[in-house]
Design a protein around this motif. Structure first.
Motif, PDB file in Angstrom:
ATOM      1  N   GLU A   1       0.804  -1.224   0.000  1.00 53.20           N
ATOM      2  CA  GLU A   1       0.000   0.000   0.000  1.00 53.20           C
ATOM      3  C   GLU A   1       0.834   1.270   0.000  1.00 53.20           C
ATOM      4  O   GLU A   1       0.332   2.342   0.320  1.00 53.20           O
ATOM      5  CB  GLU A   1      -0.950  -0.023   1.200  1.00 53.20           C
ATOM      6  N   VAL A   2       2.099   1.134  -0.383  1.00 55.51           N
ATOM      7  CA  VAL A   2       3.012   2.276  -0.327  1.00 55.51           C
ATOM      8  C   VAL A   2       3.788   2.395  -1.636  1.00 55.51           C
ATOM      9  O   VAL A   2       4.289   1.415  -2.163  1.00 55.51           O
ATOM     10  CB  VAL A   2       4.003   2.121   0.844  1.00 55.51           C
ATOM     11  N   CYS A   3       3.883   3.631  -2.120  1.00 56.32           N
ATOM     12  CA  CYS A   3       4.684   3.953  -3.298  1.00 56.32           C
ATOM     13  C   CYS A   3       5.657   5.070  -2.921  1.00 56.32           C
ATOM     14  O   CYS A   3       5.480   5.737  -1.906  1.00 56.32           O
ATOM     15  CB  CYS A   3       3.804   4.431  -4.451  1.00 56.32           C
ATOM     16  N   ALA A   4       6.659   5.283  -3.758  1.00 58.50           N
ATOM     17  CA  ALA A   4       7.607   6.372  -3.528  1.00 58.50           C
ATOM     18  C   ALA A   4       8.178   6.833  -4.863  1.00 58.50           C
ATOM     19  O   ALA A   4       8.266   6.063  -5.812  1.00 58.50           O
ATOM     20  CB  ALA A   4       8.724   5.934  -2.600  1.00 58.50           C
ATOM     21  N   ILE A   5       8.556   8.105  -4.888  1.00 60.84           N
ATOM     22  CA  ILE A   5       9.230   8.695  -6.043  1.00 60.84           C
ATOM     23  C   ILE A   5      10.469   9.400  -5.507  1.00 60.84           C
ATOM     24  O   ILE A   5      10.396  10.108  -4.501  1.00 60.84           O
ATOM     25  CB  ILE A   5       8.344   9.727  -6.767  1.00 60.84           C
ATOM     26  N   GLY A   6      11.592   9.218  -6.168  1.00 60.57           N
ATOM     27  CA  GLY A   6      12.817   9.858  -5.726  1.00 60.57           C
ATOM     28  C   GLY A   6      13.649  10.359  -6.886  1.00 60.57           C
ATOM     29  O   GLY A   6      13.441   9.961  -8.033  1.00 60.57           O
ATOM     30  N   LEU A   7      14.571  11.244  -6.570  1.00 65.50           N
ATOM     31  CA  LEU A   7      15.540  11.765  -7.542  1.00 65.50           C
ATOM     32  C   LEU A   7      16.913  11.783  -6.895  1.00 65.50           C
ATOM     33  O   LEU A   7      17.035  12.061  -5.697  1.00 65.50           O
ATOM     34  CB  LEU A   7      15.191  13.194  -7.966  1.00 65.50           C
ATOM     35  N   PRO A   8      17.959  11.528  -7.679  1.00 63.34           N
ATOM     36  CA  PRO A   8      19.309  11.599  -7.129  1.00 63.34           C
ATOM     37  C   PRO A   8      19.754  13.047  -6.963  1.00 63.34           C
ATOM     38  O   PRO A   8      19.333  13.934  -7.704  1.00 63.34           O
ATOM     39  CB  PRO A   8      20.159  10.891  -8.187  1.00 63.34           C
ATOM     40  N   LEU A   9      20.593  13.260  -5.972  1.00 64.15           N
ATOM     41  CA  LEU A   9      21.218  14.560  -5.726  1.00 64.15           C
ATOM     42  C   LEU A   9      22.711  14.289  -5.659  1.00 64.15           C
ATOM     43  O   LEU A   9      23.206  13.736  -4.683  1.00 64.15           O
ATOM     44  CB  LEU A   9      20.716  15.172  -4.416  1.00 64.15           C
ATOM     45  N   ASN A  10      23.402  14.624  -6.722  1.00 62.49           N
ATOM     46  CA  ASN A  10      24.839  14.361  -6.799  1.00 62.49           C
ATOM     47  C   ASN A  10      25.598  15.590  -6.335  1.00 62.49           C
ATOM     48  O   ASN A  10      25.446  16.665  -6.896  1.00 62.49           O
ATOM     49  CB  ASN A  10      25.233  13.987  -8.225  1.00 62.49           C
ATOM     50  N   THR A  11      26.399  15.418  -5.320  1.00 66.14           N
ATOM     51  CA  THR A  11      27.161  16.528  -4.766  1.00 66.14           C
ATOM     52  C   THR A  11      28.473  16.689  -5.514  1.00 66.14           C
ATOM     53  O   THR A  11      28.932  15.780  -6.205  1.00 66.14           O
ATOM     54  CB  THR A  11      27.445  16.291  -3.274  1.00 66.14           C
ATOM     55  N   ASN A  12      29.092  17.846  -5.352  1.00 64.12           N
ATOM     56  CA  ASN A  12      30.356  18.129  -6.036  1.00 64.12           C
ATOM     57  C   ASN A  12      31.504  17.273  -5.520  1.00 64.12           C
ATOM     58  O   ASN A  12      32.487  17.079  -6.205  1.00 64.12           O
ATOM     59  CB  ASN A  12      30.724  19.608  -5.879  1.00 64.12           C
ATOM     60  N   ASN A  13      31.386  16.784  -4.303  1.00 63.80           N
ATOM     61  CA  ASN A  13      32.480  15.998  -3.735  1.00 63.80           C
ATOM     62  C   ASN A  13      32.289  14.493  -3.938  1.00 63.80           C
ATOM     63  O   ASN A  13      32.952  13.690  -3.294  1.00 63.80           O
ATOM     64  CB  ASN A  13      32.667  16.323  -2.254  1.00 63.80           C
ATOM     65  N   GLY A  14      31.386  14.114  -4.823  1.00 61.52           N
ATOM     66  CA  GLY A  14      31.215  12.711  -5.162  1.00 61.52           C
ATOM     67  C   GLY A  14      30.296  11.924  -4.257  1.00 61.52           C
ATOM     68  O   GLY A  14      30.124  10.732  -4.439  1.00 61.52           O
ATOM     69  N   ILE A  15      29.730  12.575  -3.266  1.00 60.75           N
ATOM     70  CA  ILE A  15      28.784  11.893  -2.388  1.00 60.75           C
ATOM     71  C   ILE A  15      27.427  11.885  -3.081  1.00 60.75           C
ATOM     72  O   ILE A  15      26.907  12.927  -3.469  1.00 60.75           O
ATOM     73  CB  ILE A  15      28.686  12.593  -1.025  1.00 60.75           C
ATOM     74  N   ASN A  16      26.874  10.714  -3.262  1.00 55.35           N
ATOM     75  CA  ASN A  16      25.572  10.587  -3.910  1.00 55.35           C
ATOM     76  C   ASN A  16      24.479  10.504  -2.866  1.00 55.35           C
ATOM     77  O   ASN A  16      24.534   9.668  -1.962  1.00 55.35           O
ATOM     78  CB  ASN A  16      25.544   9.351  -4.814  1.00 55.35           C
TER      79      ASN A  16
END
Length: 93
Positions: A40-55
């Motif tokens: 009964e659960v859905c999700a939507i996400g987007l990546p946020l890529n930082t300048n220092n390589g941390i995803n």
């Protein structure tokens, strides 16, 4: 072994399908969980890529009965949120 644990009827169990989705997400596509972990659960996400390589990622969880009705609204909100985060992160580096 190419099978993953099935949690619901919608769980992706084919490793190749999952890898294909992950590759798209890394390119900036939306990530969707449509009742893959809970019926009964859905999700939507987007990546946020930082300048220092941390995803990182930002996601919104939605009850499945509201998913289709709110999908577009949530996608637009996530895009705006990611853009604001990227703007803020650029000022920190």
């Amino acid at each position: 072994m190419n099978k993953l644990e099935k949690k619901t009827a919608s769980t992706i169990t084919d490793l190749n399908v999952l890898i294909e989705q992950i590759e798209g997400i890394r390119k900036g596509n939306f990530a969707y969980d449509i009742e893959e972990h809970d019926d009964e659960v859905c999700a939507i996400g987007l990546p946020l890529n930082t300048n220092n390589g941390i995803n990182l990622a930002i996601s919104v969880v939605i009850p499945s009965y509201r998913f289709e009705r709110q999908k577009e609204l949530v996608e637009h909100a996530l895009i705006e949120c990611i853009e604001q985060c990227n703007t803020r992160l650029r000022t920190l580096t």
